[in-house]
Design a protein around this motif. Structure first.
Motif, PDB file in Angstrom:
ATOM      1  N   ARG A   1       2.074   7.148   5.900  1.00 10.33           N
ATOM      2  CA  ARG A   1       3.089   7.955   6.589  1.00 10.33           C
ATOM      3  C   ARG A   1       3.440   9.196   5.768  1.00 10.33           C
ATOM      4  NH1 ARG A   1       8.317   5.025   8.925  1.00 10.33           N
ATOM      5  NH2 ARG A   1       6.718   4.107  10.264  1.00 10.33           N
TER       6      ARG A   1
ATOM      7  N   PHE B   1       5.187  13.466   5.957  1.00 13.56           N
ATOM      8  CA  PHE B   1       6.175  14.311   6.619  1.00 13.56           C
ATOM      9  C   PHE B   1       5.822  15.782   6.465  1.00 13.56           C
ATOM     10  CE2 PHE B   1       8.276  10.374   5.634  1.00 13.56           C
ATOM     11  CZ  PHE B   1       9.005  10.115   6.784  1.00 13.56           C
TER      12      PHE B   1
ATOM     13  N   ASP C   1      -0.344  25.441  -4.254  1.00 12.72           N
ATOM     14  CA  ASP C   1       0.496  24.309  -4.680  1.00 12.72           C
ATOM     15  C   ASP C   1       1.040  24.542  -6.088  1.00 12.72           C
ATOM     16  OD1 ASP C   1       1.372  21.377  -4.433  1.00 12.72           O
ATOM     17  OD2 ASP C   1       0.123  21.316  -6.227  1.00 12.72           O
TER      18      ASP C   1
ATOM     19  N   LEU D   1      -7.719   3.374  -6.061  1.00 10.31           N
ATOM     20  CA  LEU D   1      -6.947   4.142  -7.046  1.00 10.31           C
ATOM     21  C   LEU D   1      -5.753   3.346  -7.571  1.00 10.31           C
ATOM     22  CD1 LEU D   1      -6.912   7.543  -5.136  1.00 10.31           C
ATOM     23  CD2 LEU D   1      -7.809   7.259  -7.440  1.00 10.31           C
TER      24      LEU D   1
ATOM     25  N   LEU E   1      -3.146   2.542  -5.755  1.00  6.57           N
ATOM     26  CA  LEU E   1      -1.939   3.075  -5.120  1.00  6.57           C
ATOM     27  C   LEU E   1      -1.744   2.383  -3.778  1.00  6.57           C
ATOM     28  CD1 LEU E   1      -2.669   6.884  -5.688  1.00  6.57           C
ATOM     29  CD2 LEU E   1      -1.274   5.385  -7.125  1.00  6.57           C
ATOM     30  N   ASN E   2      -0.505   2.286  -3.333  1.00  8.36           N
ATOM     31  CA  ASN E   2      -0.310   1.746  -1.993  1.00  8.36           C
ATOM     32  C   ASN E   2       0.482   2.686  -1.091  1.00  8.36           C
ATOM     33  OD1 ASN E   2       2.163   1.336  -3.160  1.00  8.36           O
ATOM     34  ND2 ASN E   2       1.908  -0.871  -3.387  1.00  8.36           N
ATOM     35  N   SER E   3       0.559   3.932  -1.501  1.00  8.64           N
ATOM     36  CA  SER E   3       1.235   4.891  -0.652  1.00  8.64           C
ATOM     37  C   SER E   3       0.681   6.289  -0.910  1.00  8.64           C
ATOM     38  CB  SER E   3       2.735   4.849  -0.939  1.00  8.64           C
ATOM     39  OG  SER E   3       3.403   5.594   0.032  1.00  8.64           O
TER      40      SER E   3
ATOM     41  N   GLU F   1       1.932   9.197  -0.866  1.00  9.74           N
ATOM     42  CA  GLU F   1       2.664  10.193  -1.649  1.00  9.74           C
ATOM     43  C   GLU F   1       2.386  10.070  -3.144  1.00  9.74           C
ATOM     44  OE1 GLU F   1       4.208   7.968   0.462  1.00  9.74           O
ATOM     45  OE2 GLU F   1       6.281   7.608  -0.191  1.00  9.74           O
ATOM     46  N   SER F   2       1.822   8.942  -3.549  1.00 14.05           N
ATOM     47  CA  SER F   2       1.481   8.795  -4.965  1.00 14.05           C
ATOM     48  C   SER F   2       0.136   9.445  -5.299  1.00 14.05           C
ATOM     49  CB  SER F   2       1.456   7.316  -5.355  1.00 14.05           C
ATOM     50  OG  SER F   2       2.749   6.780  -5.226  1.00 14.05           O
TER      51      SER F   2
ATOM     52  N   ARG G   1      -0.633  12.380  -3.487  1.00 12.04           N
ATOM     53  CA  ARG G   1      -0.395  13.781  -3.127  1.00 12.04           C
ATOM     54  C   ARG G   1      -0.059  14.632  -4.363  1.00 12.04           C
ATOM     55  NH1 ARG G   1       2.693  12.994   1.236  1.00 12.04           N
ATOM     56  NH2 ARG G   1       0.854  13.059   2.526  1.00 12.04           N
ATOM     57  N   GLY G   2      -0.922  15.580  -4.667  1.00  8.97           N
ATOM     58  CA  GLY G   2      -0.692  16.454  -5.818  1.00  8.97           C
ATOM     59  C   GLY G   2      -1.031  15.815  -7.149  1.00  8.97           C
ATOM     60  N   SER G   3      -1.563  14.588  -7.115  1.00  6.99           N
ATOM     61  CA  SER G   3      -1.871  13.875  -8.352  1.00  6.99           C
ATOM     62  C   SER G   3      -3.283  14.239  -8.808  1.00  6.99           C
ATOM     63  CB  SER G   3      -1.742  12.361  -8.119  1.00  6.99           C
ATOM     64  OG  SER G   3      -1.645  11.694  -9.349  1.00  6.99           O
ATOM     65  N   ARG G   4      -3.403  15.417  -9.396  1.00  8.65           N
ATOM     66  CA  ARG G   4      -4.742  15.947  -9.694  1.00  8.65           C
ATOM     67  C   ARG G   4      -5.432  15.225 -10.837  1.00  8.65           C
ATOM     68  NH1 ARG G   4      -3.665  22.404  -9.091  1.00  8.65           N
ATOM     69  NH2 ARG G   4      -2.526  22.299  -7.126  1.00  8.65           N
ATOM     70  N   LEU G   5      -4.649  14.416 -11.559  1.00  7.30           N
ATOM     71  CA  LEU G   5      -5.265  13.608 -12.628  1.00  7.30           C
ATOM     72  C   LEU G   5      -6.287  12.633 -12.057  1.00  7.30           C
ATOM     73  CD1 LEU G   5      -2.556  12.434 -15.161  1.00  7.30           C
ATOM     74  CD2 LEU G   5      -4.629  13.737 -15.619  1.00  7.30           C
ATOM     75  N   ARG G   6      -6.174  12.329 -10.767  1.00  6.73           N
ATOM     76  CA  ARG G   6      -7.101  11.372 -10.165  1.00  6.73           C
ATOM     77  C   ARG G   6      -8.386  12.044  -9.683  1.00  6.73           C
ATOM     78  NH1 ARG G   6      -4.345   6.616  -9.647  1.00  6.73           N
ATOM     79  NH2 ARG G   6      -6.290   5.748 -10.406  1.00  6.73           N
TER      80      ARG G   6
ATOM     81  N   SER H   1       0.544   6.579 -10.475  1.00  8.58           N
ATOM     82  CA  SER H   1       0.983   7.835  -9.864  1.00  8.58           C
ATOM     83  C   SER H   1       1.396   8.844 -10.931  1.00  8.58           C
ATOM     84  CB  SER H   1       2.162   7.562  -8.930  1.00  8.58           C
ATOM     85  OG  SER H   1       3.185   6.879  -9.634  1.00  8.58           O
TER      86      SER H   1
ATOM     87  N   GLY I   1       0.088  11.261 -12.462  1.00 11.62           N
ATOM     88  CA  GLY I   1      -0.244  12.673 -12.251  1.00 11.62           C
ATOM     89  C   GLY I   1       0.813  13.408 -11.449  1.00 11.62           C
ATOM     90  N   ILE I   2       1.248  12.809 -10.354  1.00  7.74           N
ATOM     91  CA  ILE I   2       2.212  13.516  -9.509  1.00  7.74           C
ATOM     92  C   ILE I   2       3.632  13.348 -10.060  1.00  7.74           C
ATOM     93  CG2 ILE I   2       2.396  11.631  -7.794  1.00  7.74           C
ATOM     94  CD1 ILE I   2       2.859  15.453  -7.304  1.00  7.74           C
TER      95      ILE I   2
ATOM     96  N   ARG J   1       3.936  16.137 -12.541  1.00 12.79           N
ATOM     97  CA  ARG J   1       4.070  17.471 -11.940  1.00 12.79           C
ATOM     98  C   ARG J   1       5.423  17.635 -11.263  1.00 12.79           C
ATOM     99  NH1 ARG J   1      -0.217  19.244  -8.149  1.00 12.79           N
ATOM    100  NH2 ARG J   1       0.003  21.325  -9.000  1.00 12.79           N
TER     101      ARG J   1
ATOM    102  N   ASN K   1       3.956   4.234  -8.722  1.00 13.93           N
ATOM    103  CA  ASN K   1       2.995   3.375  -8.049  1.00 13.93           C
ATOM    104  C   ASN K   1       2.104   2.727  -9.102  1.00 13.93           C
ATOM    105  OD1 ASN K   1       1.510   2.268  -5.867  1.00 13.93           O
ATOM    106  ND2 ASN K   1       2.014   4.083  -4.668  1.00 13.93           N
TER     107      ASN K   1
ATOM    108  N   ARG L   1       6.265  -2.418  -6.679  1.00 10.00           N
ATOM    109  CA  ARG L   1       6.416  -2.740  -5.255  1.00 10.00           C
ATOM    110  C   ARG L   1       5.698  -4.013  -4.824  1.00 10.00           C
ATOM    111  NH1 ARG L   1       4.426   1.892  -1.740  1.00 10.00           N
ATOM    112  NH2 ARG L   1       6.265   1.685  -0.463  1.00 10.00           N
TER     113      ARG L   1
END
Lengths: 534, 366
Positions: A164, A166, A395, A497, A499-501, A503-504, A506-511, B214, B216-217, B220, B292, B311
């Protein structure tokens, strides 16, 4: 006109042993490549004239003795594969004309063909779809991370996995207050925003450029998938009103179909400044395509050309844009986000910063691989920059200026699969828009002939016998399937990765890691090279 | 390579004990608890945070600094004198421990903010000045590192097993009402004492077991608000997120926990309308702050502590209660090694927190 010396680009090969002469291909080809080749009837009839047979029997004999066959005028073929896909006998193939031009590392066949074509016509060469030249792809030189040992990957089939997303402005922080009963409650009033169940939307493709049936398919799929479609600059046909809550309504330089009802009906209002396939270039819908439906929706006379000027003539600078943004906000009573769509050009980061400060809630950036219904070939292939670097620099610039929360970023232009989606999101996109990929789901074979209006697949045409080929219900099913498939893949990527969402990511360029990129390119993308650890 | 130049994932042990009446007790209990989990660390990092240990200087900021050279000490001290009034300073007492080699120098300074520094703040509070001073020392002064900078509390940490670090710093000689501990299992050898945990900002300290996927983000996001992340550790990110959300933005602690370990949409969608709108806003606005990946965290501050689990509970965290004591640990055994017959013992559930505060005395769960 003098005879053209251009050899056909493609050869339509019909296997006469397999062909059952059903004629499906003849009816199917929008470009009139395939035709019946008839025996000379007059001559045949003559041979039976002295006999006793009546005409019916004569006809029967003709059919039995001299069966018709199908021929192809290969010079008209655009290689859209409609015939190949539909021939029940598998009797047709379209191959690239093997004619060998003299090998030359500098003068490629397409250069020479274009020169011949222009020498014959003196015109601006038109094309459709997106830039097909062999530019370097940053998407193909970035790879994603995955968990091993130190943190566990997550199985999306067993654990919740959230996509989800926004669109719209977000405040920098929230304020809470205590109610007299001692409950904590939210005090901050959130700016208008739109919730997406998957971070993938359908971009602007106007009624006129594409058929109403295709727009209907987009609308139904957007509703079913909890996402958005975009009307493009051609207004909203009344058949789409029931889906208006899932539509971005676009306001372009031609202002076609724009009225207060249109703006209020949509979920988001979007000002189109530019398009990745043709930065700095307007639009031209030829009068032939303006039938009564298009005429009513665009609010222009039947048969008149619909010309969108290159710039908005009320926007010659950033402060003018701010005025239009607030004009749209006034018209929609500040309850709908306003988006500004620009094409990715050299100074895109500074431009985006200006747009954010001008009051936009969403910035849509369209990269140079983005599609078009019609654009000058020379512009499509040589103007603009790749979406990956445009997105990364925008960004980063907005973050440095501390205004990243003021706007959401939608990235588009050549996104081919969920891997590209994940990479774009990791670079910082709030959502991506997929145009060409969505049209491919509907049958498009990227023949780049949208501007001809002869689309055999019934997509980029208004010819009723062709548009009838797109069944909106079936189209919606195909598009919904595509979004579901990509969304599932995104969940797999997130799970890998750890992650389970979304937004984690989004913008996480380390990945992300770059493979085969220069130091400067890595810095622009804000990523490390493969091989460098966390 | 030193911590901060490279990101080092670690597995860990964490442990905490607090007396909710504020009665002080020495470091033996926390040492026993973290020692019990020896197997969870590998001798490359251990540390403790202790609250209530400096009653004599309770109103002054206790700055704990480590120095790797005299030059670092001279530079840092001149910076400190420029910005603070130093009421008392001393080297932090240590004792030789066989397994601990080549330790840096440790000093502590009990300071108040200079009145003219306050004037220069232009309306911002003292806390902001302390945060900036910490960032300046850690970013700009070579061979100096601010280990902690809160009132009536201190962080003691280094490279070694936690029980050895405790003996090195003579923690059995201190008395506090709240102790947290950390034993580290980094995946390579940082070898730098500043990189050990707990990590603190102001009086906030964080001990953490896990890997924030998470990162990285989160990093930032914090940078957008002016934080410089020098250590590249998850713990640093967690501490700064608490600082941003709670101290600067005044988000209530229990909702900070909800922002960092957000409820799932499937649960939010089932909430009553007002609550649903609140959690939706939290996720929309603080999505980039959400942690996360696997973690269990104990955040301590003047007056309380909070245990928080990720979580989907990919890392262990148990809680126990005995009379006025509340205990937390990566393993129940770590708790039981202190108190055998607990009144109550429970595991923190996925995405939930256990908040313990002084005076109110109670334990709020969830």
């Amino acid at each position: 006109m003098a005879r053209s010396y251009l050899p056909p680009e493609y050869i339509v090969d019909i296997n006469r042993d397999k062909c059952r002469r059903c004629g499906l291909c003849v009816r199917g080809c929008g470009f009139s490549v395939l035709k019946w080749a008839h025996t000379d009837w007059q001559e045949k009839m003559g041979t039976f004239k002295d006999g006793q047979d009546d005409l019916g029997v004569v006809y029967q004999r003709i059919v039995e003795t001299t069966p018709d066959y199908i021929v192809a005028d290969s010079s008209l073929c655009r290689q859209c594969h409609y015939c190949v896909s539909h021939c029940p006998e598998g009797a047709i193939n379209v191959i690239k004309n093997p004619v060998a031009y003299r090998a030359n590392e500098h003068w490629a066949a397409h250069h020479m063909r274009n020169i011949w074509l222009q020498a014959e016509t003196g015109g601006v060469l038109l094309t459709g779809s997106g830039n097909d030249k062999a530019y370097f792809s940053y998407f193909d030189h970035m790879v994603l991370d995955a968990c091993q040992v130190t943190n566990p990957s997550i199985d999306p089939l067993r654990e919740p996995m959230e996509l989800r997303s926004f669109l719209g402005e977000r405040p920098d922080g929230l304020e809470f207050e205590r109610t007299p009963e001692g409950q904590v409650r939210l005090k901050t009033q959130l700016p208008p925003h739109v919730q997406l169940e998957t971070p993938i939307i359908f971009p602007a493709m106007s009624y006129g450029a594409i058929s109403l049936n295709v727009q209907k398919a987009f609308a139904m799929a957007a509703k079913a998938s909890g996402t958005l479609m975009n009307t493009g600059e051609g207004g909203m046909h009344q058949d789409l009103y029931p889906y208006a809550d899932h539509m971005i309504v676009q306001v372009a330089s031609g202002r076609f179909g724009v009225n207060p009802g249109y703006l209020r009906r949509g979920r988001i209002a979007e000002i189109k400044i530019g398009q990745g396939a043709k930065p700095g270039i307007g639009g031209h819908l030829p009068g032939e395509k303006v039938d009564s439906g298009v005429s009513q929706t665009r609010m222009i006379p039947i048969g008149s050309d619909a010309i969108s000027p290159a710039p908005h003539h009320d926007i010659y600078s950033i402060e003018d844009l701010a005025q239009l943004i607030y004009a749209l906000k006034e018209a929609t009573e500040y309850i709908k986000p306003v988006s500004v769509k620009i094409s990715a050009v050299h100074n895109v980061a500074a431009i985006a910063s200006g747009i954010a400060r001008a009051g936009a809630d969403i910035i849509t950036i369209d990269g140079f691989r983005g599609g078009t219904g019609a654009a000058p070939l020379i512009i499509r292939d040589h103007v603009g920059i790749p979406i990956e670097v445009a997105l990364a620099t925008v960004d980063e610039r907005l973050r440095r200026e501390g205004i990243r929360n003021r706007v959401s970023i939608v990235a588009s232009g050549g996104i081919r699969h969920s891997g590209d989606v994940a990479k774009a999101i990791a670079l910082g996109a709030d959502a991506v828009a997929i145009g060409t990929a969505a049209l491919i789901a509907l049958g498009c074979h990227v023949c780049q002939s949208c501007f001809t209006g002869n689309c055999s697949w019934g997509i980029a045409t208004q010819r009723p016998e062709l548009t009838a080929r797109q069944d909106p219900e079936r189209g919606a099913e195909l598009l919904t399937n595509l979004l579901r498939g990509w969304s599932r893949e995104l969940k797999e990527i997130l799970g890998a990765l750890g992650l389970n969402s979304i937004e984690s990511l989004r913008g996480s360029r380390l990945r992300l890691r770059g493979v085969g990129l220069s130091k400067q390119e890595l810095d622009l993308l804000g990523i490390k090279p493969a091989g460098e650890g966390a | 390579m030193r911590e901060g130049m490279v990101r080092i994932p670690s597995g860990c042990a964490i442990s905490a004990i607090m007396n909710v009446k504020g009665i002080r007790f020495n470091g033996e209990a926390i040492i026993r608890s973290i020692t019990c989990m020896h197997e969870r660390s590998n001798g490359l990092g251990g540390g403790f945070a202790a609250y209530g240990i400096y009653p004599r200087f309770r109103d002054l900021y206790a700055l704990h600094l480590l120095y790797e050279s005299d030059r670092g000490r001279i530079d840092a001290e001149s910076f400190i004198k420029d910005n603070f009034v130093v009421e008392h300073s001393e080297s932090i007492p240590t004792r030789p421990v066989v397994s601990i080699t080549d330790p840096p120098m440790f000093y502590r300074y009990f300071v108040s903010v200079r009145p003219d520094s306050l004037d220069a703040l232009r309306g911002e509070d003292e806390a902001e000045l302390l945060v900036r001073a910490t960032m300046t020392v850690n970013n700009c002064i070579r061979d100096a590192f601010m280990v902690s900078a809160g009132k009536n509390m201190g962080v003691f940490k280094g490279v070694g097993f936690p029980e050895d670090i405790a003996r090195f710093f003579r923690l059995e000689e201190y008395e506090g009402y709240l102790w947290t501990a950390h034993g580290r299992f980094p995946t390579n050898t940082p070898g730098w004492w500043g990189g050990a945990h707990p990590f603190g900002i102001l009086d906030w300290t964080v001990v953490h077991n896990g890997e924030v996927s998470s990162y990285g983000i989160n990093k930032r996001y914090l940078e957008m608000f002016g934080y410089h992340l020098t250590l590249q550790t998850d713990t640093e990110v967690v501490a700064y997120l608490f600082d941003l959300l709670h101290r600067r933005q005044k988000v209530p602690l229990n909702l900070v926990a909800r922002a960092l370990a957000s409820p799932f949409w499937k649960d939010i969608d089932r909430m009553p309308e007002e609550e649903r709108a609140m959690y939706k806003a939290i996720r929309m606005v603080y999505g980039p702050a959400m942690l996360n990946g696997p973690f269990s965290i104990i955040v301590a501050f003047n007056g309380g502590m909070m245990g928080l689990n990720d979580r989907i509970k990919l890392r262990p965290l148990s809680c126990g209660k005995k009379d006025d004591f509340v205990l937390m640990g990566s393993e129940e055994s770590a708790i039981r090694s202190i108190v055998g017959d607990l009144d109550e013992v429970w595991d923190v559930r996925a995405g939930e927190m256990a908040l313990v505060q002084l005076e109110e005395g109670g334990v709020a769960v969830g």
